[in-house]
Design a protein around this motif. Structure first.
Motif, PDB file in Angstrom:
ATOM      1  N   TYR A   1       3.104   1.684   4.049  1.00  0.00           N
ATOM      2  CA  TYR A   1       3.316   2.739   4.830  1.00  0.00           C
ATOM      3  C   TYR A   1       2.692   2.963   6.170  1.00  0.00           C
ATOM      4  O   TYR A   1       1.820   2.270   6.446  1.00  0.00           O
ATOM      5  N   THR A   2       3.305   3.885   6.983  1.00  0.00           N
ATOM      6  CA  THR A   2       2.669   4.035   8.247  1.00  0.00           C
ATOM      7  C   THR A   2       1.927   5.498   8.219  1.00  0.00           C
ATOM      8  O   THR A   2       2.198   6.260   7.815  1.00  0.00           O
TER       9      THR A   2
ATOM     10  N   LEU B   1       0.801  -1.040  -0.034  1.00  0.00           N
ATOM     11  CA  LEU B   1      -0.080  -0.082  -0.056  1.00  0.00           C
ATOM     12  C   LEU B   1       0.989   1.252  -0.116  1.00  0.00           C
ATOM     13  O   LEU B   1       1.888   1.390   0.710  1.00  0.00           O
TER      14      LEU B   1
ATOM     15  N   GLY C   1      -0.976   8.017  10.680  1.00  0.00           N
ATOM     16  CA  GLY C   1      -1.698   8.308  11.923  1.00  0.00           C
ATOM     17  C   GLY C   1      -0.468   8.471  13.060  1.00  0.00           C
ATOM     18  O   GLY C   1       0.610   9.018  12.663  1.00  0.00           O
TER      19      GLY C   1
ATOM     20  N   SER D   1       7.858   2.239   3.799  1.00  0.00           N
ATOM     21  CA  SER D   1       8.324   3.730   3.969  1.00  0.00           C
ATOM     22  C   SER D   1       7.875   4.448   5.273  1.00  0.00           C
ATOM     23  O   SER D   1       6.601   4.033   5.520  1.00  0.00           O
TER      24      SER D   1
ATOM     25  N   ASN E   1       6.194   5.996  -2.329  1.00  0.00           N
ATOM     26  CA  ASN E   1       7.408   5.578  -1.784  1.00  0.00           C
ATOM     27  C   ASN E   1       7.428   4.334  -1.468  1.00  0.00           C
ATOM     28  O   ASN E   1       8.222   3.409  -1.899  1.00  0.00           O
ATOM     29  N   THR E   2       6.406   3.656  -0.842  1.00  0.00           N
ATOM     30  CA  THR E   2       6.329   2.110  -0.639  1.00  0.00           C
ATOM     31  C   THR E   2       6.311   1.389  -2.161  1.00  0.00           C
ATOM     32  O   THR E   2       6.827   0.557  -2.158  1.00  0.00           O
TER      33      THR E   2
ATOM     34  N   PHE F   1       8.414   5.352  13.957  1.00  0.00           N
ATOM     35  CA  PHE F   1       8.926   5.049  12.579  1.00  0.00           C
ATOM     36  C   PHE F   1       8.520   3.666  12.057  1.00  0.00           C
ATOM     37  O   PHE F   1       8.889   2.722  12.669  1.00  0.00           O
ATOM     38  N   CYS F   2       7.804   3.762  10.768  1.00  0.00           N
ATOM     39  CA  CYS F   2       7.648   2.570  10.174  1.00  0.00           C
ATOM     40  C   CYS F   2       6.928   1.526  10.989  1.00  0.00           C
ATOM     41  O   CYS F   2       7.021   0.313  10.858  1.00  0.00           O
TER      42      CYS F   2
ATOM     43  N   LEU G   1      11.042   7.820   3.802  1.00  0.00           N
ATOM     44  CA  LEU G   1      10.509   8.650   2.544  1.00  0.00           C
ATOM     45  C   LEU G   1      10.845   7.648   1.293  1.00  0.00           C
ATOM     46  O   LEU G   1      10.391   6.517   1.085  1.00  0.00           O
TER      47      LEU G   1
HETATM   48  C1  FMN Z   1      -0.841  12.040   8.708  1.00  0.00           C
HETATM   49  C2  FMN Z   1       0.413  11.391   8.493  1.00  0.00           C
HETATM   50  C3  FMN Z   1       0.867  10.529   9.596  1.00  0.00           C
HETATM   51  C4  FMN Z   1       1.935   9.814   9.339  1.00  0.00           C
HETATM   52  N1  FMN Z   1       2.355   8.843  10.554  1.00  0.00           N
HETATM   53  C5  FMN Z   1       3.583   8.188  10.469  1.00  0.00           C
HETATM   54  C6  FMN Z   1       4.103   7.487  11.468  1.00  0.00           C
HETATM   55  O1  FMN Z   1       3.472   7.159  12.582  1.00  0.00           O
HETATM   56  N2  FMN Z   1       5.238   6.976  11.539  1.00  0.00           N
HETATM   57  C7  FMN Z   1       6.036   6.778  10.158  1.00  0.00           C
HETATM   58  O2  FMN Z   1       7.097   6.513  10.187  1.00  0.00           O
HETATM   59  N3  FMN Z   1       5.683   7.726   9.243  1.00  0.00           N
HETATM   60  C8  FMN Z   1       4.374   8.376   9.346  1.00  0.00           C
HETATM   61  N4  FMN Z   1       3.890   9.315   8.256  1.00  0.00           N
HETATM   62  C9  FMN Z   1       4.870   9.474   7.012  1.00  0.00           C
HETATM   63  C10 FMN Z   1       4.735   8.570   5.952  1.00  0.00           C
HETATM   64  O3  FMN Z   1       4.631   6.922   6.274  1.00  0.00           O
HETATM   65  C11 FMN Z   1       5.530   8.627   4.969  1.00  0.00           C
HETATM   66  O4  FMN Z   1       5.479   9.972   4.163  1.00  0.00           O
HETATM   67  C12 FMN Z   1       5.661   7.298   3.801  1.00  0.00           C
HETATM   68  O5  FMN Z   1       6.882   7.859   3.035  1.00  0.00           O
HETATM   69  C13 FMN Z   1       4.454   7.514   2.759  1.00  0.00           C
HETATM   70  O6  FMN Z   1       4.749   6.351   1.726  1.00  0.00           O
HETATM   71  P1  FMN Z   1       3.874   6.193   0.682  1.00  0.00           P
HETATM   72  O7  FMN Z   1       4.622   7.243  -0.370  1.00  0.00           O
HETATM   73  O8  FMN Z   1       4.182   4.829   0.296  1.00  0.00           O
HETATM   74  O9  FMN Z   1       2.475   6.592   0.760  1.00  0.00           O
HETATM   75  C14 FMN Z   1       2.665  10.003   8.366  1.00  0.00           C
HETATM   76  C15 FMN Z   1       2.263  10.772   7.324  1.00  0.00           C
HETATM   77  C16 FMN Z   1       1.279  11.294   7.305  1.00  0.00           C
HETATM   78  C17 FMN Z   1       0.744  12.397   6.301  1.00  0.00           C
END
Ligand code: FMN
Length: 155
Positions: free
Chosen positions: A56-57, A8, A59, A89, A13-14, A97-98, A124
């Protein structure tokens, strides 16, 4: 070896990580199926030699909302004999983190799967040479682990 990569990704990024893993596995001669996890039924992935689960992570250390159905469905299956590896990611700006990668690895483990000891977590986008190499080495290590384990099991 037949591999499944379910992931997902909201901002790509993921997904980029998944593509790096796929390229390495294909270069090793694997047959690879890749799809978004919100479309995946657990039943359909049981026959693969290895499943890669990526998220991705969101909340405060949460799974993506779209992962919840798949995550809940895992409770209905005994995954004994399944080989799995988890990746995703995240962003170090957040305290957990993650965390979604660990949530998936722990669940797969509880359901009986063999889960690869290393979890691939990238800050990221996997864009630096080091990050790309880390993803490639992860895929190679998982590949070697599965081949090795399957050979042992078939002796
Ligand atoms: C509202 C919100 C909450 C997030 N919470 C976390 C988190 O708890 N831990 C983490 O490591 N990253 C968190 N992230 C960062 C995303 O996981 C990160 O931007 C990731 O690269 C997104 O991956 P994607 O491009 O595959 O969707 C959060 C991002 C947003 C916008």
């Amino acid at each position: 070896m037949k591999a499944f990569i379910g992931y997902l990704s909201m901002s790509g990024n993921t997904e980029d990580m998944a593509n790096i893993l796929k390229n390495v596995l294909v270069s090793k001669g694997c047959e690879v199926e890749m799809e978004s996890l919100d479309l995946t039924e657990v039943q359909s992935i049981l026959a693969y030699d290895c499943i890669f689960i990526g998220a991705y992570t969101w909340g405060d250390g949460d799974l993506p909302y779209e992962a919840e159905d798949f995550f809940e469905e895992l409770n209905e299956y005994d995954l004994t004999g399944v080989h799995a590896a988890c990746f995703g990611s995240g962003d170090h700006a957040y305290p957990k983190f993650c965390a979604a990668v660990d949530t998936f690895a722990d669940k797969l483990n509880k359901r009986g799967a063999h889960v690869f000891h290393q979890r691939l977590k990238i800050e990221l986008n996997p864009e630096t040479d080091d990050q790309i190499l880390e993803c490639q080495q992860f895929a190679e290590s998982v590949y070697a682990w599965v081949i090795n384990k399957k050979e042992i099991e078939h002796v």
